[in-house]
Scaffold this motif. Structure first.
Motif, PDB file in Angstrom:
ATOM      1  N   LEU A  39     -32.035  41.281   1.197  1.00  6.76           N
ATOM      2  CA  LEU A  39     -31.138  42.039   0.330  1.00  6.76           C
ATOM      3  C   LEU A  39     -31.894  43.153  -0.387  1.00  6.76           C
ATOM      4  CD1 LEU A  39     -28.272  40.996   0.280  1.00  6.76           C
ATOM      5  CD2 LEU A  39     -28.685  40.121  -2.002  1.00  6.76           C
ATOM      6  N   TYR A  70     -20.790  38.324   1.201  1.00  5.82           N
ATOM      7  CA  TYR A  70     -21.850  39.160   0.626  1.00  5.82           C
ATOM      8  C   TYR A  70     -21.865  40.569   1.190  1.00  5.82           C
ATOM      9  CZ  TYR A  70     -25.169  38.969   4.533  1.00  5.82           C
ATOM     10  OH  TYR A  70     -25.785  39.112   5.745  1.00  5.82           O
ATOM     11  N   SER A  71     -21.513  40.693   2.485  1.00  7.38           N
ATOM     12  CA  SER A  71     -21.576  42.057   3.040  1.00  7.38           C
ATOM     13  C   SER A  71     -20.491  42.938   2.425  1.00  7.38           C
ATOM     14  CB  SER A  71     -21.471  42.013   4.565  1.00  7.38           C
ATOM     15  OG  SER A  71     -20.318  41.308   4.946  1.00  7.38           O
ATOM     16  N   THR A  72     -19.344  42.355   2.148  1.00  6.12           N
ATOM     17  CA  THR A  72     -18.310  43.103   1.420  1.00  6.12           C
ATOM     18  C   THR A  72     -18.848  43.589   0.081  1.00  6.12           C
ATOM     19  OG1 THR A  72     -16.645  41.648   2.399  1.00  6.12           O
ATOM     20  CG2 THR A  72     -15.953  42.986   0.508  1.00  6.12           C
ATOM     21  N   GLN A 110     -22.169  33.652   2.157  1.00  4.07           N
ATOM     22  CA  GLN A 110     -22.272  34.163   3.528  1.00  4.07           C
ATOM     23  C   GLN A 110     -21.002  34.891   3.963  1.00  4.07           C
ATOM     24  OE1 GLN A 110     -23.665  30.380   5.151  1.00  4.07           O
ATOM     25  NE2 GLN A 110     -25.420  31.472   6.033  1.00  4.07           N
ATOM     26  N   LEU A 127     -21.973  43.992  -0.876  1.00  2.50           N
ATOM     27  CA  LEU A 127     -23.031  45.001  -0.759  1.00  2.50           C
ATOM     28  C   LEU A 127     -22.463  46.365  -0.408  1.00  2.50           C
ATOM     29  CD1 LEU A 127     -25.902  43.038   1.003  1.00  2.50           C
ATOM     30  CD2 LEU A 127     -25.589  43.568  -1.427  1.00  2.50           C
ATOM     31  N   GLU A 128     -21.473  46.341   0.483  1.00  6.75           N
ATOM     32  CA  GLU A 128     -20.870  47.621   0.855  1.00  6.75           C
ATOM     33  C   GLU A 128     -20.137  48.242  -0.329  1.00  6.75           C
ATOM     34  OE1 GLU A 128     -18.577  46.798   4.378  1.00  6.75           O
ATOM     35  OE2 GLU A 128     -20.408  46.026   5.331  1.00  6.75           O
TER      36      GLU A 128
END
Lengths: 387, 387, 387, 387
Positions: free
Chosen positions: A201, A162-164, A159, A166-167
């Motif tokens: 995702l 993960y956005s790091t 959590q 994905l980016e």
């Protein structure tokens, strides 16, 4: 009458599976890869004629080999090298490469530590926080080389990072812990909802470890593209010694393969990749993992023996760096040849450490199968009393 | 009612054979010679009164011993010596004696190599091509001594060299590979059609290795006079470690013996010799191989320990010289006595390395059987937990 | 309906006993004493309150211990010492004491031989012929001390020397070989007819080794007072390695005990003593042999460890002196205390080498049994996977 | 029809339990903790969210750990330390602390003894009589520290010293011997009537060892608050070697847990604590003992490794000091950290010697259970062939 038979049949079936350890406590018999062996039968084939290719989602690979997300195995450089050799390297996004700008001196230091001090110093080194900007930097480095990009997070950190990830961009997202379940319960925080996470995702997710039918089936239902089979990677013995948990791999792989079959049926055809993770110390075990039903194998120690391996002949995993309860050692695996030679030979020793793909080809040829999927059906024996 | 019983009977039968390794993957329990032992019962006999003779096609031998086609065991000279002692020596027609005019210096070099460099140097030495004229020369040398002449080729080389072999003249033709099947499939060349090949040949053929009922039955149907049982000769452990293949010998021999019985029935009486090949490290194992149903035993290491052995106390087979995937080692077996003493004693150690035929006679005498064929029916126990 | 059950019952029974090693070859599962352990249950007792006495024919003994007829264990002097301690010593009438006037220097020489030369020198020493007058002299020496007199011959020599033995006078006559059957067949001489021999004899005969139901039952039918259970004495491992013969003791003793029960029924009440012979390396094994159904135990190595033992801390049996096929070694057992201390303590180590009778008393007390006969019924477990 | 099924069912049930060792002698298969392993399934949990508390009678403890009444483990000082850490320490009331005014020099001497002389000197040291006034003094010392007071006597000494113990004041009374039954028989003295003794006593009694259903059920019927499971504490191997007695712990714990269920039913709800005693050499075994059904675990060697341990890194129990038949050794367990660290970490090695409670928390978290009682139901496998 037929009911008698089926009832008896069921009982007999159960018997071969469950034994009474003591009154009121049953346990299932479980087998390791060392307990089984492949038996050729009436048809053989040329080793050159078999296919060793493997595919997950849209990504195809020449060989069913995944470099484990361990700092002794997969660095940005070796992930690229693996990709170019037709395999897949998965970078540990909570390892040294995302904690330190330049981890090379630390890798060298770890390799040189005396055995009895290694764990404590490793614990200190990994106490350094993970840096999101390094996640981005490392993944970009792999992406720029033109190979398939894969990175791994633990369920605890997914959590947060993960956005790091994905980016930065990954082709395959790996969530890997000692034991990962589809239903984690916590009193003081909202745990990762795997099903929702994976659904939201865009990239395919490989998740595990799981080691039995039920746990794997639930992971498959989250929408995962692949399930990792096994607990503790190469640290099986230490995990058993410390917390009593062990899932012998031959049984675990076969169980999860059965979950794949049943899930394919219930999902109307979704095929989830079964990936054996850890404990494959030689090419014979690698081959047997596929024979038990795995589609691909995540290798640690075998690839840590490469000349290019970041561990300099030493090997350790996430279990070995736990701050209060380490369940693995830094082991000395040595160096046996270049990555390419380990995968494709030639070998000059009969110890199963070099030419993994040659070994697979020969085993497939000896049993007459043309591809890995069919090879999963090969005959095996259980050799109960050693050798 | 009887159907219930038979159905239950069948299930029980199956159970003792197959176990569920994991859901949807079954494996058969398989036993090594170390797992079994012979149990005398109510009748005994004098060791001098038993017969150890053996016959294949028109050729009779005093003892059921075949020298393995390995350069450390059988040279032209030791093939002759074995023949004179009542055994059969099989020359490897792809070994050093057919690659080099004078292999003696190379045999000495191999014996002196440091263990960790042996495989690589052996690979180099065996890269030299086989020379047809040397095949002829070596076989003539054996023929001239007046003993039974037998030579072995691998299935891969049989088409290339068999006419040379036949013209040179052999009494018995041996086709021996790690795994040999009656149905080999190849995309880029026409594989050896064993059935046609054997049918066309005038000399009896011994072929293998095979290690289960089906594979052996198909080999028997090619018209072979004998079937070799086993994979990897003495290199069992390395074969398992490298490619995951293993067929424990006690089970393999018993299975192939059953194929012999069924084939005898379907062929209207053709009796195919079952020859246990490899892994017989002491006289106890040799005796037990016959007790499990073998008609004769192909010995490697035991004869490599002879004073006359070309390996100078070292031992290696075809698996150890594979150019890219060796599956065997050059091992150090030592030297324990003359060939004659190894076969017939006297022994001065209780380690089972000397007096193989004396051991066989005593085991037969202890169980009351008069010949090897009847001895195959002797009672055995399985000793599950060691010793 | 009941027929179904009984048929199923029978099949199940068989299953727990026989397994299919390969198609068409079955073997029975057999257990060693190491595989089993005694489990106390709900009643206990004071060790002082149990009886360890044993009786064969008219001869009573305080303890169920027989000194093996081996030159490292029983000399005339130690036979007398054993008798005075309430045990029975059996002199080997084909050993050094009947081959040499003064065997002491040879015993000392054997004890000092380097391990790798021991067998060959032992073979030479035992090539000296047995002298009837020495048989007489040794037995008289034991008789004069006032203890029970027992001597052993091999079946091969019994016809030659038994009249000498009888004239010299023995209380118990022992016929002991590796494998002794009631029905020995020979082409060139009339074999010993055990049944007639025992019938004609005035003294009770103990005969063996036998190791299964059938062989033992036939020996019982010859009129023997006792049957020795086991092959190869302490040389079990070497016998298995050399001739492939092995009968794990837990199973062998239980089988022979069952033959005793059935023979008692068929003979209208004759009770034949079951004597476990060999392989009892510690007091735990000694106790377990009785728990499996033995009435007494013939001890070799445990008594060879006595200060008084003629072997000077070394130990060897008849198997080790065979002229062409030795099946045993001269082993180094060391010296741990006086004979009396080995039997009755006190012990100062927990290795099971001292205080055999104290151990038996404690085991009987822990399970609540008052005498050896009842102790044979005690509960045991099989511990399949070691420890 | 259903009767057929149930009859067959019963037979099958029995089969998985009992095997025929030989004709007429059956034994039950019994499993050690090494033979089993815990398998996580579909639910996981945070390690922080689980409860490890345990309660016997009115006494509650944070952790299910009892310090064994052994002089190398529990002194008055370490009993107090254990109490403060949430565990329970039981003082051996027949140990050095009640035989000598100042045992410290003797503890130091024992720790320094050469291995081969240790047992004999320990026998001498423990020949000193127990002094009632020292029992009182030691118990008062523990009481004054404000922790739960527990002391242990052997069944043989209970009648002699229990009134001293009661007057001194204990919260929990432990009667502990190698084998303790509810029905001890003696010819020359009136044995302890456990049922009457416990009924008359005001304090709760923990009694053992017992190791099967029947023995434990009878001990429960005496009114005991807890039953110790196991024979010989950590001296399992020596007990088996000396007197042939062994009860593998996984089976023993499960059996006694079943006796607890049945006794709870027959007694109308009395819950007897099942306490695994001995043989838990690492945290994995400790965890598995609870998984098999134990409510708490009595630890010896693990706590003898504490910096504070009176044994100075050496470890021995009551078995090792028996005057004529010692069944245990003084072993060298080493020192790995403070008591607190052994229980709660952090650990810097993956050998299972440090952080027992952390290991338990993680195992419970991996299997999703919230307390020890529920954790007893977790899934286990039997791993028959090692690893």
């Amino acid at each position: 009458m037929s009911r008698i038979l089926s009832r008896v049949g069921i009982s007999l079936e159960a018997m071969s599976q469950e034994i009474e350890i003591g009154l009121g406590k049953k346990g299932r018999l479980a087998y390791s890869l060392d307990d089984v062996a492949i038996v050729p039968s009436r048809r053989t084939r040329d080793p050159e004629d078999v296919s060793t290719s493997w595919q997950v989602d849209a990504y195809e690979f020449d060989v069913p080999v995944i470099g484990a997300p361990m700092d002794s195995v997969t660095s940005p450089a070796t992930a690229i090298a693996m990709g170019r050799l037709g395999a897949l390297g998965v970078l540990d996004l909570e390892g040294l490469w995302t904690r330190y700008e330049d981890p090379e001196p630390l890798l060298a230091e770890i390799a040189d530590l005396p055995a009895d001090q290694a764990t404590e110093r490793i614990q200190q080194i990994y106490a350094e926080p993970v840096k999101p900007e390094l996640i981005t930097e490392r993944l970009h480095e792999i992406r720029d080389a033109g190979v398939t990009v894969a990175g791994a997070l633990s369920p605890q950190r997914t959590q947060q990072f993960y956005s790091t990830v994905l980016e930065a961009g990954v082709d395959l997202f790996v969530i890997r812990g000692t034991v990962v379940s589809a239903e984690h319960v916590s009193q003081d925080h909202e745990p990762l909802n795997l099903k929702k996470f994976i659904y939201d995702l865009d990239v395919p997710v490989i998740v595990g470890g799981a080691a039995n039918y039920t746990a794997a089936l639930h992971l498959m239902r989250t929408g995962a593209a692949g399930v990792l089979v096994g607990f503790g990677g190469g640290a099986v013995a230490a995990t058993r010694k410390t917390i009593g948990v062990h899932a012998p791999m031959a049984t675990a792989i076969a169980d999860v393969a059965e979950a794949r079959r049943d899930y394919m049926d219930e999902s109307g055809g979704r095929y989830v990749q079964v990936i054996a993770d850890g404990g494959m110390g030689d090419s014979g075990s690698f081959v047997k993992a596929l024979a038990m039903g795995a589609d691909a194998v995540m290798l640690g120690a075998p690839l840590a023996r490469a000349t290019e391996a970041p561990g300099h002949g030493k090997h350790w995993g996430a279990e070995a760096r736990h701050q209060t309860l380490p369940r693995g050692y830094r082991t000395d695996v040595g160096t046996v040849g270049a990555l390419k030679q380990i995968l494709f030979g030639p070998s000059h020793q009969a110890d199963g450490q070099v030419n993994y793909i040659g070994a697979l080809r020969r085993a497939m040829a000896s049993t007459g199968y043309v591809d890995v999927k069919n090879f999963q059906r090969c005959n095996v024996v259980v050799t109960p009393y050693g050798r």
